[in-house]
Every structure is written in structure tokens, then in C-alpha cells.
Design a protein around this motif. Sequence first.
Motif, short mmCIF file in Angstrom:
data_model
loop_
_atom_site.label_atom_id
_atom_site.label_comp_id
_atom_site.label_asym_id
_atom_site.label_seq_id
_atom_site.Cartn_x
_atom_site.Cartn_y
_atom_site.Cartn_z
N LEU A 134 -4.02 -71.39 -30.91
CA LEU A 134 -3.15 -72.43 -31.47
C LEU A 134 -3.90 -73.34 -32.44
O LEU A 134 -3.36 -73.72 -33.49
N VAL A 135 -5.15 -73.69 -32.12
CA VAL A 135 -5.93 -74.55 -33.02
C VAL A 135 -6.16 -73.85 -34.35
O VAL A 135 -5.96 -74.44 -35.42
N ILE A 136 -6.55 -72.57 -34.32
CA ILE A 136 -6.81 -71.84 -35.56
C ILE A 136 -5.51 -71.60 -36.32
O ILE A 136 -5.48 -71.68 -37.55
N LEU A 137 -4.42 -71.36 -35.60
CA LEU A 137 -3.12 -71.18 -36.24
C LEU A 137 -2.69 -72.46 -36.96
O LEU A 137 -2.24 -72.42 -38.11
N LEU A 138 -2.85 -73.60 -36.30
CA LEU A 138 -2.51 -74.88 -36.94
C LEU A 138 -3.41 -75.16 -38.14
O LEU A 138 -2.96 -75.67 -39.17
N GLN A 139 -4.70 -74.82 -38.01
CA GLN A 139 -5.62 -75.02 -39.12
C GLN A 139 -5.20 -74.17 -40.32
O GLN A 139 -5.21 -74.63 -41.45
N GLY A 140 -4.80 -72.94 -40.06
CA GLY A 140 -4.36 -72.08 -41.14
C GLY A 140 -3.08 -72.57 -41.79
O GLY A 140 -2.88 -72.42 -42.99
N CYS A 141 -2.20 -73.16 -41.00
CA CYS A 141 -0.92 -73.63 -41.53
C CYS A 141 -1.04 -74.91 -42.35
O CYS A 141 -0.41 -75.06 -43.38
N PHE A 142 -1.84 -75.85 -41.88
CA PHE A 142 -1.82 -77.19 -42.46
C PHE A 142 -3.00 -77.52 -43.37
O PHE A 142 -2.99 -78.54 -44.04
N GLN A 143 -4.01 -76.68 -43.43
CA GLN A 143 -5.16 -76.98 -44.27
C GLN A 143 -4.92 -76.45 -45.68
O GLN A 143 -4.38 -75.36 -45.86
N GLN A 144 -5.31 -77.24 -46.67
CA GLN A 144 -5.20 -76.80 -48.05
C GLN A 144 -6.38 -75.90 -48.34
O GLN A 144 -7.53 -76.33 -48.32
N ASN A 145 -6.12 -74.63 -48.59
CA ASN A 145 -7.18 -73.67 -48.76
C ASN A 145 -6.68 -72.52 -49.63
O ASN A 145 -5.52 -72.47 -50.01
N VAL A 146 -7.55 -71.59 -49.91
CA VAL A 146 -7.19 -70.39 -50.65
C VAL A 146 -6.20 -69.59 -49.80
O VAL A 146 -6.31 -69.53 -48.58
N THR A 147 -5.23 -68.97 -50.45
CA THR A 147 -4.18 -68.25 -49.75
C THR A 147 -4.73 -67.19 -48.81
O THR A 147 -4.26 -67.06 -47.68
N THR A 148 -5.72 -66.45 -49.24
CA THR A 148 -6.28 -65.39 -48.40
C THR A 148 -6.92 -65.97 -47.15
O THR A 148 -6.76 -65.41 -46.05
N ILE A 149 -7.61 -67.07 -47.26
CA ILE A 149 -8.24 -67.69 -46.10
C ILE A 149 -7.19 -68.24 -45.15
O ILE A 149 -7.32 -68.13 -43.93
N LYS A 150 -6.11 -68.81 -45.70
CA LYS A 150 -5.03 -69.30 -44.84
C LYS A 150 -4.42 -68.15 -44.04
O LYS A 150 -4.20 -68.27 -42.83
#
Length: 145
Positions: free
Chosen positions: A50-66
Motif C-alpha cells: 500500500l505504501v509503494i502503491l500510494l507513492q506511485g500514485c501521488f508522487q510526481q515522477n517519470v511515467t515509467t517509474i510511476k
Amino acid sequence: MSRNFVYKLLGALVVVVAAVLWLLSVVVPETFGWFNLAWAGVLACGGLGLVILLQGCFQQNVTTIKKLKIWFGIILIVCAVLCLVSAIAIPESIVLPIIAIVVAVGLVITIFAVRGEKWDEGDNHKIGYKNYHERKADEEKKNEQ
């Protein structure tokens, strides 16, 4: 302070809570006897997922990393489901449909998180983009005037 600090702290706290509860189940079996390694796996994998999923959803990052973070979170949640099967003896006939639902939800979350952006969308796809030679020719024309 790093912008990833909150996610790292939450992930570490999830693992610490799982380890402490597992230790308590060994030390005080009359109170925490129900908690075993399978439940520790559910808590650790599910929480980290869940923590990594939330990080991927809400962090501004490169699309591939998200996308990578979202799918890694989904994989951890699937591992939590597998640990849950071992912990509470879910009938095997519903395990694969549950995993399919988790993967399908991960696909939907990925689509919403990246908002349909392509990973290779660059400046050369924008209207009015000039390559190096065109920019150099424009610069020489300016210098001549």
C-alpha cells in the motif's frame, strides 16, 4: 528532508509493527498466540504494498517509474493475499479470482495515475518544435541581421 521521507518512514514502521507482533506472539502466546508468520507476512507485504502503491500514485515522477512503483505495490499486495490464504485457510477456488481482481484494480490505478501519458513523449512531438539544425539556422539568420 527528503520528499520520500514519509514513504520510507511508513514502510519501516509497517515492518517494525509486524516484527514486534510476531515477537509478542512468541513471548506472550496466551494473548498474541493467534499471530504467526503468515499474519506477519500479510501485515508486512500488504502494508509495504500500500505504501509503494500510494507513492506511485501521488508522487510526481517519470511515467515509467510511476508505473513500476504501482506494479511493485500490486505484486506485494498479491503476496499479502497469498499469505492471507495460508493464515486463514481461504478456499483455493477463490484465490485466483481474488488475485485477478487485485491485478485488474492495479491496471486501473496505473491508468489513472499516469493519466494516459506515454513514456516516450518528448519535445519533438510538440507543435513548433525545431531540431538542432533548424535552431542553428534561425540563430545565424538573427546574427546576420
